[in-house]
Structures are given as structure tokens and as C-alpha cells.
Design an enzyme around this catalytic site. Structure first.
Site, PDB file in Angstrom:
ATOM      1  N   SER A 139       0.529  -0.128  -1.130  1.00  0.00           N
ATOM      2  CA  SER A 139      -0.555   0.853  -1.126  1.00  0.00           C
ATOM      3  C   SER A 139      -0.704   1.552  -2.472  1.00  0.00           C
ATOM      4  O   SER A 139      -1.820   1.716  -2.982  1.00  0.00           O
ATOM      5  CB  SER A 139      -0.335   1.883  -0.017  1.00  0.00           C
ATOM      6  OG  SER A 139       0.870   2.601  -0.216  1.00  0.00           O
ATOM      7  N   GLY A 145       3.915  11.751  -9.766  1.00  0.00           N
ATOM      8  CA  GLY A 145       3.334  13.044  -9.421  1.00  0.00           C
ATOM      9  C   GLY A 145       2.958  13.090  -7.953  1.00  0.00           C
ATOM     10  O   GLY A 145       3.303  12.194  -7.173  1.00  0.00           O
ATOM     11  N   LYS A 158      12.807  14.239  -4.729  1.00  0.00           N
ATOM     12  CA  LYS A 158      11.972  14.937  -3.741  1.00  0.00           C
ATOM     13  C   LYS A 158      11.886  14.176  -2.425  1.00  0.00           C
ATOM     14  O   LYS A 158      11.655  14.780  -1.361  1.00  0.00           O
ATOM     15  CB  LYS A 158      10.579  15.220  -4.307  1.00  0.00           C
ATOM     16  CG  LYS A 158       9.817  14.001  -4.821  1.00  0.00           C
ATOM     17  CD  LYS A 158       9.024  13.282  -3.755  1.00  0.00           C
ATOM     18  CE  LYS A 158       8.444  11.986  -4.271  1.00  0.00           C
ATOM     19  NZ  LYS A 158       7.653  11.274  -3.270  1.00  0.00           N
ATOM     20  N   ALA A 171      -1.757   7.787  -1.812  1.00  0.00           N
ATOM     21  CA  ALA A 171      -2.689   6.705  -2.108  1.00  0.00           C
ATOM     22  C   ALA A 171      -4.026   6.854  -1.392  1.00  0.00           C
ATOM     23  O   ALA A 171      -5.091   6.717  -2.004  1.00  0.00           O
ATOM     24  CB  ALA A 171      -2.040   5.363  -1.753  1.00  0.00           C
ATOM     25  N   GLU A 203      11.650   5.422   0.229  1.00  0.00           N
ATOM     26  CA  GLU A 203      12.685   5.313  -0.797  1.00  0.00           C
ATOM     27  C   GLU A 203      13.809   6.333  -0.614  1.00  0.00           C
ATOM     28  O   GLU A 203      14.937   6.104  -1.043  1.00  0.00           O
ATOM     29  CB  GLU A 203      12.070   5.469  -2.193  1.00  0.00           C
ATOM     30  CG  GLU A 203      11.230   4.285  -2.646  1.00  0.00           C
ATOM     31  CD  GLU A 203      12.072   3.095  -3.098  1.00  0.00           C
ATOM     32  OE1 GLU A 203      13.307   3.208  -3.119  1.00  0.00           O
ATOM     33  OE2 GLU A 203      11.479   2.051  -3.425  1.00  0.00           O
ATOM     34  N   ASN A 217       8.414   9.454   3.700  1.00  0.00           N
ATOM     35  CA  ASN A 217       9.728  10.083   3.803  1.00  0.00           C
ATOM     36  C   ASN A 217       9.714  11.235   4.797  1.00  0.00           C
ATOM     37  O   ASN A 217      10.658  11.399   5.574  1.00  0.00           O
ATOM     38  CB  ASN A 217      10.185  10.542   2.420  1.00  0.00           C
ATOM     39  CG  ASN A 217      10.498   9.372   1.516  1.00  0.00           C
ATOM     40  OD1 ASN A 217      11.537   8.747   1.622  1.00  0.00           O
ATOM     41  ND2 ASN A 217       9.555   9.041   0.639  1.00  0.00           N
ATOM     42  N   ASP A 258       5.039  17.176  -6.668  1.00  0.00           N
ATOM     43  CA  ASP A 258       5.339  16.005  -5.840  1.00  0.00           C
ATOM     44  C   ASP A 258       6.092  16.418  -4.577  1.00  0.00           C
ATOM     45  O   ASP A 258       5.873  15.867  -3.486  1.00  0.00           O
ATOM     46  CB  ASP A 258       6.163  15.013  -6.656  1.00  0.00           C
ATOM     47  CG  ASP A 258       6.036  13.581  -6.162  1.00  0.00           C
ATOM     48  OD1 ASP A 258       5.380  13.362  -5.127  1.00  0.00           O
ATOM     49  OD2 ASP A 258       6.596  12.678  -6.804  1.00  0.00           O
ATOM     50  N   SER A 271       2.946  11.122   4.240  1.00  0.00           N
ATOM     51  CA  SER A 271       4.215  10.906   3.544  1.00  0.00           C
ATOM     52  C   SER A 271       5.175  10.062   4.375  1.00  0.00           C
ATOM     53  O   SER A 271       5.523  10.417   5.504  1.00  0.00           O
ATOM     54  CB  SER A 271       4.867  12.254   3.225  1.00  0.00           C
ATOM     55  OG  SER A 271       6.221  12.098   2.885  1.00  0.00           O
ATOM     56  N   ARG A 326       3.160 -11.265  -3.783  1.00  0.00           N
ATOM     57  CA  ARG A 326       3.728 -12.497  -3.208  1.00  0.00           C
ATOM     58  C   ARG A 326       2.946 -12.959  -1.987  1.00  0.00           C
ATOM     59  O   ARG A 326       2.823 -14.145  -1.718  1.00  0.00           O
ATOM     60  CB  ARG A 326       5.179 -12.256  -2.799  1.00  0.00           C
ATOM     61  CG  ARG A 326       6.145 -12.146  -3.941  1.00  0.00           C
ATOM     62  CD  ARG A 326       7.577 -12.277  -3.440  1.00  0.00           C
ATOM     63  NE  ARG A 326       8.528 -11.810  -4.421  1.00  0.00           N
ATOM     64  CZ  ARG A 326       8.947 -12.522  -5.451  1.00  0.00           C
ATOM     65  NH1 ARG A 326       8.461 -13.735  -5.651  1.00  0.00           N
ATOM     66  NH2 ARG A 326       9.837 -12.025  -6.298  1.00  0.00           N
TER      67      ARG A 326
END
Length: 333
Positions: free
Chosen positions: A12, A134, A189, A138, A279, A254, A242, A252, A32
Site C-alpha cells: 500500500s 513521517g 513509534k 496511504a 513492523e 500496529n 508519526d 494503523s 513479485r
């Protein structure tokens, strides 16, 4: 001469940045997944990661990495941290000397603890490196909503030369030469966002969220400065900015992980149900190792690490907050 841009990654955020850059320069995206490539070229849509959003006709895609990399004057990396090194190694045989390489990935390599720009320096020595980072969600950017980002490179001349590639309309791109600080803010963050999400999943209120974000920013800043970042960087777009976006937005990833942990779901089930990478889950063990190495107390991040490793539950962590001792606001805890 117009610079040609190659972007590796069909997720994204990579697709969004490619769409933005396509307004300023010729760009080709590598992915890919053959269906992603076909969808972008035929229907101008990335159905897997940005369904329902029309991409610019100027944005083309291919599964031929050599084609993208060999023709690029600037290479942008938009692949997850766990595959970052291997993709760089694939690209190494095709990239021309001195081509700048910009990372969009907010993570750390698990085995080494290295940032993505350090991996670029390992695999592609001599290439200028940077990050675009930042408070950038998306879908909001693709919807035309105003946003600000930071292009960070150590060389001020190079970063200013590349800034116009990414700056477009309501997507404002600033520059910053504190590469380490900007990159770390984007990594750290994510872990605090999981903590905030856990509170939201448990039904905590705005006061709790504000407390976690503020104390979390202090943890981010302490570790970032200990590793060589500038304090003011963490009060800017790549730190506080961020953090706010990632901790509060329903978009988000996360925060979503944290919310589900707060509801009592196991981490493996949460990750299995997502088609994009969070992540913060992968970075938590490495961040704890860095904190230990630099002697930095990060109690909120450590709680997130414990929960994501299955050592404690979100409820246990929040009960513990009420029992922990408190001292001066400037101190950890």
C-alpha cells in the site's frame, strides 16, 4: 534531464509513493505478485492493498526487477524489513554506480538490529542513502488529503536535489539531515502504537491514550538520542507526528494489533488475519536489545515486547501500570 525512478515493492505505501512520484517523474514499480502487476497496468488499481482506489495511468508495473533497477536514476525500497536485505541483493547486479537509494520501510533487521539504511550501506556501498518517513497513512494520501513527510539524507545537497521528486500538491515533503533520528522515530513509534492499541482494546479512555503517547515519546527520544539522533528530530514529523498518526488512526496496522491483543486474541491469530505487515511486532525484540545495549529504560516498549512474545497479557500489563512507582516526570516509568 528528468530523473527516472524505480520502486521495489507493491504494498500500500510503496504504491502510494509511486503514485505521488508519477506526477513529477517517470517511475516504474516492481512487484513479485503477477496479479498486482497486471491490476496496476490494466486496471490502474492495486486490488490487494489499495482496493477501490484509481492509480495514475502514468504508473506502470513489472515483475522484471532488472528492468526497473537498471533504468533507475533513483531507487526507492518499499519492501518489508524481513525481505529488505534479500531484495537489495537481487537488485545489486543491476543498479548503476552512485544511484541514490531511499527506504520507505519502518523496521529493523531482526538478526543484526540494523536499520534499513545500514542494510543499504552493507549491500550497496557507495550509494547515497535516505528515508522518506513521517505521519503518512496511504489511504488518506490517495484520497487527496493533506499530509506532510520528511525526506532525510546525510548530504544536504543531495536531499534538496531529490526533494522535488516526492513533493506534490497537498503532499508536502520537508528535508532533514538527521538520518538516524528520522529513521529511528519511524521504527520506534510502531511499538508505542501497539501499547496504545492495547489500551483501546481494553476500553481505556483518552487520558490513558495521552499518557501512553507522551511517555512513549519520551522513551523513543531517550533511545534515539543515546544512539546519536538529535533531540529535536523526535519532536518533529518523524517522531511526534508519526506517533500521533499511528497511535490514533483506525488505518494503523500496529494500533490494530494492539487493539486485538487488548481484546484477548493471541498474536499468531492476529498476524495470520492481516494481509499487511505490522513492523512493530517484528521490531520489538530488536528494540529491546538496543535499549539494553545503550542502558536505556523503556518500560512501555518492554511491556509490548512481553505481550507480543506471549509472556504476559495486555490485561496483566495494564494492571501493572497501576502498581508501578512514580517519580519525577523526566525519569523513566
Amino acid at each position: 534531464m528528468r530523473l527516472k525512478v524505480g520502486l521495489l515493492g507493491g504494498g500500500s505505501w510503496g504504491t502510494t509513493v509511486a503514485a505521488v512520484v508519477s506526477r513529477n517523474a517517470p517511475i516504474q514499480l516492481w512487484a513479485r505478485d503477477a496479479e498486482t502487476v497486471e491490476g496496476i497496468n490494466r486496471d490502474h488499481e492495486n486490488r490487494k492493498y489499495l482496493p477501490g482506489i484509481t492509480l495514475p495511468p502514468a504508473l506502470g508495473a513489472t515483475s522484471d526487477m532488472a528492468e526497473v533497477v537498471a533504468g533507475a536514476d533513483v531507487l526507492v525500497m518499499a519492501v518489508p524489513s524481513h525481505s529488505f536485505r534479500s531484495v537489495l541483493e537481487e537488485a545489486r547486479d543491476h543498479i548503476r554506480p552512485w544511484v541514490p537509494v531511499i527506504s520507505l520501510t519502518k523496521g529493523l533487521e531482526l538478526a543484526s538490529g540494523k536499520r534499513m539504511t545500514e542494510l543499504i550501506e552493507d549491500v550497496l556501498p557507495g550509494h547515497p542513502v535516505g528515508v522518506l518517513t513521517g505521519p503518512n497513512l496511504a489511504r488518506e494520501i490517495m484520497a487527496g488529503q493533506a499530509a506532510a513527510s520528511v525526506l532525510s539524507m546525510a548530504d544536504e545537497i543531495v536531499v534538496r536535489a531529490l526533494q522535488p521528486l516526492f513533493h506534490s500538491g497537498l503532499f508536502r515533503v520537508y528535508t532533514n539531515t538527521d538520518l538516524l533520528g528520522c529513521e529511528l522515530g519511524g521504527v520506534l513509534k510502531n511499538i508505542i502504537a501497539i501499547a496504545v492499541g492495547m489500551g483501546d482494546g481494553l476500553g481505556a479512555g483518552d487520558n490513558t491514550r495521552a499518557g501512553l503517547m507522551t511517555r512513549g515519546l519520551a522513551e523513543i527520544t531517550r533511545l534515539g538520542v543515546a544512539m546519536g539522533g538529535r533531540p529535536e528530530t523526535f519532536a518533529g514529523l518523524t517522531g511526534m507526528g508519526d506517533l500521533i498518526a499511528t497511535c490514533t488512526s483506525p488505518l494503523s496496522r500496529n494500533r490494530h494489533v494492539g487493539v486485538e491483543l487488548g481484546k484477548g486474541r493471541p498474536i499468531d491469530a492476529i498476524i495470520a488475519g492481516m494481509n499487511m505487515v505490522a513492523e512493530g511486532v517484528k521490531s520489538a525484540p530488536t528494540v529491546m536489545a538496543l535499549a539494553d545495549r545503550h542502558g536505556i529504560a523503556m518500560p512501555i516498549a518492554r511491556d509490548v515486547f512481553d505481550v507480543t512474545q506471549g509472556k504476559r497479557t495486555a490485561m496483566d500489563v495494564f494492571r501493572g501500570l497501576l502498581k508501578s512507582s512514580v517519580g519525577d516526570e523526566a525519569h523513566p516509568g
